[in-house]
Scaffold this motif. Structure first.
Motif, PDB file in Angstrom:
ATOM      1  N   LYS A  27       2.543 -12.882  10.439  1.00 29.93           N
ATOM      2  CA  LYS A  27       2.656 -14.077   9.613  1.00 29.93           C
ATOM      3  C   LYS A  27       2.249 -13.762   8.164  1.00 29.93           C
ATOM      4  CE  LYS A  27       1.757 -18.942  10.343  1.00 29.93           C
ATOM      5  NZ  LYS A  27       1.043 -19.909  11.166  1.00 29.93           N
ATOM      6  N   LEU A  28       1.213 -12.949   8.024  1.00 29.45           N
ATOM      7  CA  LEU A  28       0.760 -12.574   6.676  1.00 29.45           C
ATOM      8  C   LEU A  28       1.806 -11.730   5.953  1.00 29.45           C
ATOM      9  CD1 LEU A  28      -3.019 -11.663   6.923  1.00 29.45           C
ATOM     10  CD2 LEU A  28      -1.973 -13.617   5.817  1.00 29.45           C
ATOM     11  N   ASN A  29       2.497 -10.899   6.726  1.00 34.86           N
ATOM     12  CA  ASN A  29       3.502 -10.021   6.115  1.00 34.86           C
ATOM     13  C   ASN A  29       4.564 -10.810   5.368  1.00 34.86           C
ATOM     14  OD1 ASN A  29       2.574  -7.510   6.634  1.00 34.86           O
ATOM     15  ND2 ASN A  29       3.661  -7.270   8.575  1.00 34.86           N
ATOM     16  N   GLN A  30       4.855 -12.016   5.878  1.00 33.51           N
ATOM     17  CA  GLN A  30       5.874 -12.835   5.218  1.00 33.51           C
ATOM     18  C   GLN A  30       5.326 -13.497   3.960  1.00 33.51           C
ATOM     19  OE1 GLN A  30       6.732 -15.368   8.490  1.00 33.51           O
ATOM     20  NE2 GLN A  30       7.441 -13.652   9.731  1.00 33.51           N
ATOM     21  N   GLU A  31       4.038 -13.462   3.785  1.00 33.70           N
ATOM     22  CA  GLU A  31       3.424 -14.153   2.654  1.00 33.70           C
ATOM     23  C   GLU A  31       3.338 -13.287   1.402  1.00 33.70           C
ATOM     24  OE1 GLU A  31       2.235 -17.218   2.228  1.00 33.70           O
ATOM     25  OE2 GLU A  31       2.687 -17.965   4.231  1.00 33.70           O
ATOM     26  N   PHE A  32       3.554 -11.976   1.545  1.00 32.53           N
ATOM     27  CA  PHE A  32       3.413 -11.102   0.376  1.00 32.53           C
ATOM     28  C   PHE A  32       4.453 -11.462  -0.677  1.00 32.53           C
ATOM     29  CE2 PHE A  32       0.904  -8.231   3.073  1.00 32.53           C
ATOM     30  CZ  PHE A  32      -0.105  -7.937   2.177  1.00 32.53           C
ATOM     31  N   PRO A  33       4.020 -11.662  -1.925  1.00 32.22           N
ATOM     32  CA  PRO A  33       4.984 -11.983  -2.974  1.00 32.22           C
ATOM     33  C   PRO A  33       5.899 -10.793  -3.238  1.00 32.22           C
ATOM     34  CG  PRO A  33       2.808 -11.601  -3.913  1.00 32.22           C
ATOM     35  CD  PRO A  33       2.650 -11.533  -2.432  1.00 32.22           C
ATOM     36  N   ASP A  34       7.082 -11.093  -3.714  1.00 38.96           N
ATOM     37  CA  ASP A  34       8.111 -10.063  -3.895  1.00 38.96           C
ATOM     38  C   ASP A  34       8.048  -9.496  -5.313  1.00 38.96           C
ATOM     39  OD1 ASP A  34      10.112  -8.485  -3.049  1.00 38.96           O
ATOM     40  OD2 ASP A  34      11.713  -9.928  -3.446  1.00 38.96           O
ATOM     41  N   THR A  35       7.013  -8.725  -5.588  1.00 33.70           N
ATOM     42  CA  THR A  35       6.883  -8.166  -6.928  1.00 33.70           C
ATOM     43  C   THR A  35       7.412  -6.733  -6.943  1.00 33.70           C
ATOM     44  OG1 THR A  35       4.617  -7.628  -6.328  1.00 33.70           O
ATOM     45  CG2 THR A  35       4.910  -9.525  -7.741  1.00 33.70           C
ATOM     46  N   PRO A  36       7.991  -6.303  -8.071  1.00 32.44           N
ATOM     47  CA  PRO A  36       8.525  -4.933  -8.105  1.00 32.44           C
ATOM     48  C   PRO A  36       7.411  -3.888  -7.999  1.00 32.44           C
ATOM     49  CG  PRO A  36       8.609  -5.925 -10.287  1.00 32.44           C
ATOM     50  CD  PRO A  36       8.207  -7.009  -9.342  1.00 32.44           C
ATOM     51  N   VAL A  37       7.708  -2.837  -7.268  1.00 34.27           N
ATOM     52  CA  VAL A  37       6.739  -1.744  -7.131  1.00 34.27           C
ATOM     53  C   VAL A  37       7.288  -0.542  -7.876  1.00 34.27           C
ATOM     54  CG1 VAL A  37       5.507  -0.268  -5.517  1.00 34.27           C
ATOM     55  CG2 VAL A  37       6.072  -2.603  -4.863  1.00 34.27           C
ATOM     56  N   TYR A  38       6.560  -0.116  -8.908  1.00 36.15           N
ATOM     57  CA  TYR A  38       6.994   1.026  -9.693  1.00 36.15           C
ATOM     58  C   TYR A  38       6.527   2.308  -9.032  1.00 36.15           C
ATOM     59  CZ  TYR A  38       8.053  -2.348 -13.327  1.00 36.15           C
ATOM     60  OH  TYR A  38       8.586  -3.389 -14.021  1.00 36.15           O
ATOM     61  N   GLU A  39       7.362   3.317  -9.133  1.00 39.98           N
ATOM     62  CA  GLU A  39       6.957   4.638  -8.658  1.00 39.98           C
ATOM     63  C   GLU A  39       5.846   5.162  -9.564  1.00 39.98           C
ATOM     64  OE1 GLU A  39       7.616   6.359  -6.111  1.00 39.98           O
ATOM     65  OE2 GLU A  39       9.581   5.742  -5.342  1.00 39.98           O
ATOM     66  N   ILE A  40       4.817   5.746  -8.977  1.00 37.04           N
ATOM     67  CA  ILE A  40       3.802   6.374  -9.812  1.00 37.04           C
ATOM     68  C   ILE A  40       3.864   7.880  -9.599  1.00 37.04           C
ATOM     69  CG2 ILE A  40       2.215   4.425  -9.972  1.00 37.04           C
ATOM     70  CD1 ILE A  40       0.586   5.876  -7.706  1.00 37.04           C
ATOM     71  N   ALA A  41       3.350   8.588 -10.589  1.00 38.68           N
ATOM     72  CA  ALA A  41       3.193  10.045 -10.486  1.00 38.68           C
ATOM     73  C   ALA A  41       4.490  10.759 -10.096  1.00 38.68           C
ATOM     74  CB  ALA A  41       2.079  10.407  -9.520  1.00 38.68           C
ATOM     75  N   THR A  42       5.566  10.503 -10.846  1.00 37.69           N
ATOM     76  CA  THR A  42       6.781  11.301 -10.678  1.00 37.69           C
ATOM     77  C   THR A  42       6.421  12.751 -10.988  1.00 37.69           C
ATOM     78  OG1 THR A  42       8.064   9.403 -11.411  1.00 37.69           O
ATOM     79  CG2 THR A  42       9.183  11.524 -11.394  1.00 37.69           C
ATOM     80  N   PHE A  43       5.644  12.915 -12.055  1.00 34.15           N
ATOM     81  CA  PHE A  43       4.954  14.169 -12.335  1.00 34.15           C
ATOM     82  C   PHE A  43       3.501  13.794 -12.569  1.00 34.15           C
ATOM     83  CE2 PHE A  43       9.322  14.691 -13.722  1.00 34.15           C
ATOM     84  CZ  PHE A  43       9.674  15.873 -13.108  1.00 34.15           C
ATOM     85  N   LYS A  44       2.592  14.713 -12.324  1.00 32.37           N
ATOM     86  CA  LYS A  44       1.185  14.381 -12.548  1.00 32.37           C
ATOM     87  C   LYS A  44       0.810  14.548 -14.009  1.00 32.37           C
ATOM     88  CE  LYS A  44      -0.737  12.998  -8.720  1.00 32.37           C
ATOM     89  NZ  LYS A  44      -1.357  13.798  -7.702  1.00 32.37           N
ATOM     90  N   THR A  45       1.408  15.531 -14.659  1.00 33.81           N
ATOM     91  CA  THR A  45       1.020  15.853 -16.027  1.00 33.81           C
ATOM     92  C   THR A  45       2.074  15.340 -17.006  1.00 33.81           C
ATOM     93  OG1 THR A  45       1.977  17.992 -15.516  1.00 33.81           O
ATOM     94  CG2 THR A  45      -0.401  17.867 -15.558  1.00 33.81           C
ATOM     95  N   THR A  46       1.672  15.190 -18.274  1.00 38.18           N
ATOM     96  CA  THR A  46       2.612  14.694 -19.273  1.00 38.18           C
ATOM     97  C   THR A  46       3.588  15.788 -19.714  1.00 38.18           C
ATOM     98  OG1 THR A  46       0.992  15.151 -20.992  1.00 38.18           O
ATOM     99  CG2 THR A  46       1.060  12.923 -20.134  1.00 38.18           C
ATOM    100  N   ARG A  47       3.334  17.011 -19.283  1.00 38.32           N
ATOM    101  CA  ARG A  47       4.315  18.075 -19.470  1.00 38.32           C
ATOM    102  C   ARG A  47       4.563  18.730 -18.115  1.00 38.32           C
ATOM    103  NH1 ARG A  47       4.968  20.204 -24.990  1.00 38.32           N
ATOM    104  NH2 ARG A  47       3.723  18.844 -26.282  1.00 38.32           N
TER     105      ARG A  47
END
Lengths: 181, 290
Positions: B29-49
């Protein structure tokens, strides 16, 4: 035959629809955790935790997104999600349990909650001491619990062992309102 | 008789429905309550280079990144006398995140005496479970300054569009179309504007370790000297606020306009072509969230 059956059917219908009246929901529950280690203190907060309190069955369920934890340092957020709780594989942490000897009519009570905590895909039985307050038609539930990092198969590289505590303190506070509101 | 059977069936049906509603898992029941917000990918790379060039990553607002990049190489054997390395080229760098999406940085390299700077803006972020946000895009505008033999200022400009996708939790790819414009060239026959395209990848081999590689293809190379496309393969390792990159490469310079277009050595293991790179980056949080 019809005359005997009809009341039964009506009764069943009623009970199935009155279900929600006994259930209270918290949509902005707060869960925070603290790690006090020799090198540094880490603190994270999640203000979007969902929970349901079932008065009739004396049950409670909690569900939260690991990605919603906010850290003071952003690299900690990345490490937490990427390397420790692996939130892309295990996006949620959940708890489901029974409130022992819960009395919905009391204004304030401290009870034990016994249930199953799932973090990082691993489920552990735990008991949490919790204070439950009733204010008008709302319930507030708060308390804290301690968990061990190693119980949930979270791997910390040896070089960082002094930065992360072995035991994490979790604090929570939920404010419940009835489902219809 | 028929009526009775229908009733019995109804009772059973109601019981089942009733039970299933009662026993409906509270967590479900709780699973249906989660708002539908966009989830961004994090750490495609760890470093800025990634290694040589920029990755799509920037740091969050208030982060100050201090970096020291080193390349070591040896002269060919008869002249090689030092214990570890004959030559070293170092770049001292600072970058500051003005917002979560905008970072500016400065650097100085002691070997070629080039000062460089860049502005970096995150245009698009890849989202989970959203086909329209398939990739992340970051724009980088770099500029560099050096003085030539006649003591005249020379500027060069590098524009890059970094396009990256986190393909799965371990593997990320980046393609970087690059345009380089130089105020002055080595010889008159050399093009002032050059096009290049970079390919970069990362594969995680542990929670804190990744193998990275990068290659830059130059479409219209210099004509006055022989140049080679820059290549790098290395290991990125991060603990806490410290990030370490170990790499082997043929690139000796650090500013984009030089290492992409003026790498004068091919990639192989013979001196002086083999360069060992050792980059250290430290992150300071100047703006702690309360």
């Amino acid at each position: 035959m019809n005359k005997i059956l009809t009341p039964f059917l009506v009764f069943f219908l009623l009970t199935s629809f009155t279900e929600d009246k006994n259930q209270f929901i918290a949509r902005q529950g707060q869960v925070s955790f603290f790690s006090y280690a020799s090198m540094e203190n880490i603190e994270a907060k999640n203000n979007q935790v969902l929970s349901i309190l079932d008065l009739k069955n004396k049950k409670i369920a909690i569900s939260m997104l690991m990605r919603a934890f906010v850290f003071k340092k952003d690299l900690m957020y990345e490490h937490f999600n990427e390397s420790y709780v692996e939130s892309d594989i295990y996006p949620k942490a959940t708890f489901e349990g029974d409130i022992i000897n819960f009395d919905a009519s009391l204004k304030e009570q401290t009870k034990m909650i016994k249930g199953k905590l799932t973090i990082h895909g691993i489920t552990k039985e735990i008991e949490i001491k919790t204070t439950i307050e009733k204010k008008e038609n709302k319930y507030v539930l708060f308390g804290e619990a301690n968990v061990f990092v190693k119980d949930f198969d979270i791997k910390i590289p040896p070089i960082l062992a002094s930065n992360i505590a072995q035991m994490i303190t979790i604090k929570f506070r939920f404010q419940y309102q009835s489902y219809e509101e | 008789m028929k009526n009775k059977k229908t009733h019995q069936l109804l009772i059973v049906l109601f019981l089942i429905v009733n039970c299933s509603i009662n026993a409906q898992d509270l967590l479900e029941k709780l699973n249906q309550e989660f708002p539908d917000t966009p989830v961004y990918e994090i750490a495609t790379f760890k470093t800025t280079r990634i290694g040589l060039g920029h990755s799509i990553e920037t740091r969050k607002k208030g982060a100050l990144q201090i970096s020291l990049y080193n390349r070591y190489w040896n002269f060919p054997t008869p002249r090689s006398e030092r214990f570890l390395a004959d030559k070293v080229s170092s770049r001292y760098g600072l970058e500051y995140a003005f917002s979560d999406n905008f970072t500016a940085g400065l650097g100085y390299t002691n070997f070629d005496e080039i000062s460089d700077g860049f502005l970096k803006y995150r245009l698009l972020k890849q989202q989970k479970n959203n086909k329209k946000r398939y990739v992340s895009i970051t724009l980088v505008q770099g500029f560099s300054h050096r003085t030539n033999l006649a003591n005249k200022d020379q500027f060069a400009f590098t524009s890059q569009a970094l396009i990256a996708r986190k393909i799965n939790r371990d593997f990320s790819l980046q393609i970087s179309p690059t345009f380089i414009h130089k105020q002055a060239t080595l010889a008159d026959i050399d093009p002032k504007s050059q096009f290049a395209i970079g390919f970069g990848g990362r594969h995680k081999i542990g929670g804190h370790t990744a193998i990275v590689s990068e290659y830059y293809y130059v479409a219209n190379p210099l004509k006055s000297i022989d140049t080679y496309n820059a290549f790098m393969v290395g290991l990125n390792w991060e603990v806490g606020d410290l990030m370490v990159q170990l790499q082997v490469t043929n690139a000796r310079n650090f500013a984009e306009d030089t290492f992409i277009t003026q790498t004068a050595h091919n990639f192989n293991f013979k001196d002086p072509n083999l360069h060992f790179g050792f980059n250290v980056t430290f992150l300071l949080h100047t703006n702690k969230k309360k």
